[in-house]
Design a protein around this motif. Structure first.
Motif, PDB file in Angstrom:
ATOM      1  N   PHE A  62     -17.439  31.586 -48.758  1.00  0.00           N
ATOM      2  CA  PHE A  62     -17.135  32.521 -47.926  1.00  0.00           C
ATOM      3  C   PHE A  62     -15.738  32.855 -47.066  1.00  0.00           C
ATOM      4  N   SER A  63     -16.263  33.955 -46.805  1.00  0.00           N
ATOM      5  CA  SER A  63     -14.401  34.041 -46.714  1.00  0.00           C
ATOM      6  C   SER A  63     -14.953  35.694 -45.796  1.00  0.00           C
ATOM      7  N   SER A  64     -14.413  35.859 -44.295  1.00  0.00           N
ATOM      8  CA  SER A  64     -14.283  37.803 -44.472  1.00  0.00           C
ATOM      9  C   SER A  64     -13.774  38.665 -45.008  1.00  0.00           C
ATOM     10  N   ARG A  65     -13.045  38.515 -45.884  1.00  0.00           N
ATOM     11  CA  ARG A  65     -11.457  38.807 -47.018  1.00  0.00           C
ATOM     12  C   ARG A  65     -11.779  38.337 -47.829  1.00  0.00           C
ATOM     13  N   ALA A 113     -22.286  24.032 -54.775  1.00  0.00           N
ATOM     14  CA  ALA A 113     -21.401  23.951 -53.826  1.00  0.00           C
ATOM     15  C   ALA A 113     -20.664  25.381 -52.733  1.00  0.00           C
ATOM     16  N   LEU A 114     -21.166  24.567 -51.784  1.00  0.00           N
ATOM     17  CA  LEU A 114     -20.847  26.240 -50.615  1.00  0.00           C
ATOM     18  C   LEU A 114     -18.662  25.717 -49.961  1.00  0.00           C
ATOM     19  N   TYR A 115     -18.501  26.781 -50.216  1.00  0.00           N
ATOM     20  CA  TYR A 115     -17.125  26.437 -49.849  1.00  0.00           C
ATOM     21  C   TYR A 115     -16.540  27.492 -48.049  1.00  0.00           C
ATOM     22  N   GLY A 116     -15.600  27.041 -47.714  1.00  0.00           N
ATOM     23  CA  GLY A 116     -15.255  28.062 -46.725  1.00  0.00           C
ATOM     24  C   GLY A 116     -13.418  28.713 -47.489  1.00  0.00           C
ATOM     25  N   ARG A 117     -13.574  29.658 -46.088  1.00  0.00           N
ATOM     26  CA  ARG A 117     -12.026  29.777 -47.534  1.00  0.00           C
ATOM     27  C   ARG A 117     -10.902  28.641 -47.119  1.00  0.00           C
ATOM     28  N   ARG A 118     -10.803  28.257 -46.059  1.00  0.00           N
ATOM     29  CA  ARG A 118      -9.735  26.992 -45.893  1.00  0.00           C
ATOM     30  C   ARG A 118      -9.595  25.876 -47.415  1.00  0.00           C
ATOM     31  N   ASP A 150     -24.196  21.145 -51.361  1.00  0.00           N
ATOM     32  CA  ASP A 150     -23.160  20.441 -50.970  1.00  0.00           C
ATOM     33  C   ASP A 150     -22.446  22.092 -50.131  1.00  0.00           C
ATOM     34  N   ILE A 151     -22.374  21.923 -48.338  1.00  0.00           N
ATOM     35  CA  ILE A 151     -21.023  22.838 -48.002  1.00  0.00           C
ATOM     36  C   ILE A 151     -20.191  22.235 -47.700  1.00  0.00           C
ATOM     37  N   GLY A 152     -19.487  22.814 -47.710  1.00  0.00           N
ATOM     38  CA  GLY A 152     -17.519  21.685 -46.894  1.00  0.00           C
ATOM     39  C   GLY A 152     -16.933  23.302 -46.301  1.00  0.00           C
ATOM     40  N   GLY A 153     -16.101  22.074 -45.824  1.00  0.00           N
ATOM     41  CA  GLY A 153     -15.405  23.631 -44.503  1.00  0.00           C
ATOM     42  C   GLY A 153     -16.074  23.127 -43.419  1.00  0.00           C
ATOM     43  N   ALA A 154     -14.963  22.933 -42.157  1.00  0.00           N
ATOM     44  CA  ALA A 154     -15.540  23.217 -41.020  1.00  0.00           C
ATOM     45  C   ALA A 154     -16.464  24.502 -40.379  1.00  0.00           C
ATOM     46  N   THR A 155     -15.584  25.402 -40.202  1.00  0.00           N
ATOM     47  CA  THR A 155     -16.018  26.036 -39.964  1.00  0.00           C
ATOM     48  C   THR A 155     -17.753  27.047 -40.246  1.00  0.00           C
TER      49      THR A 155
END
Length: 187
Positions: A88-91, A46-51, A122-127
């Protein structure tokens, strides 16, 4: 090569969250919750954006130990903890529960992960999903559409520079008028 799917609950007007991040409109029936749980169990990565990570990790790591936890919630919590995750997060952010952090270029890392052998992703997170969408990396779009108009918020789809042709591969109706639609990208 791994298959990459973007799957989320959406409002009928195309949003994955209402203004202010409100998700109250997307409460699943027992049948839909089981479908999501089975999907988590079948996900290789699973791939997640930070939020989205912050939302999921606020509840699911300990949901099975909460008073009154249902058997379905207990099952989902265990499956979620066990599922391999990349955030995935820039910080730098705290991670646990079978997750690793990527702070570099998301599109490059997603393309690298897709090229590997392994189970479906699976990828999740709008950005994060928007970046993968614009790069042409998403193989399947799964929309779980709830019969509600929220009028704004976080859209499921991003603006694109070109058309993406899709092939409908499945539809299914859940209780409360929720409709699942799965589309594969035509390449």
């Amino acid at each position: 090569m791994r298959k990459l799917t973007f799957a989320m609950n959406t409002s009928l007007d195309g949003y994955i969250a209402a203004p202010g991040g409100d998700l109250g409109w997307s409460m699943p029936s027992d049948e839909l919750f089981q479908w999501w749980s089975d999907r988590v169990a079948a996900t290789g990565l699973a791939l997640y954006g930070r939020r989205l990570w912050e939302t999921m990790s606020a509840d699911w790591p300990t949901a099975d130990r909460q008073p009154g936890a249902t058997p379905a919630a207990i099952e989902f919590a265990g499956r979620w903890r066990d599922m391999p995750k990349v955030v995935f997060s820039s910080r730098t952010i705290p991670l646990d529960w079978n997750a690793r952090l990527v702070t570099g270029d998301a599109v490059t890392e997603i393309a690298r992960l897709k090229a590997q052998d392994g189970g479906a992703m699976d990828i999740g997170g709008a950005t994060l999903a928007a970046a993968a969408m614009r790069a042409g990396l998403i193989d399947e779009y799964t929309l779980v559409t709830h019969p509600v108009l929220v009028g704004g918020g976080t859209p499921f789809f991003t603006a694109l520079d070109h058309w993406v042709h899709l092939n409908l591969v499945e539809t299914r109706t859940f209780p409360d008028g929720v409709v699942l639609s799965r589309y594969e990208t035509i390449r």
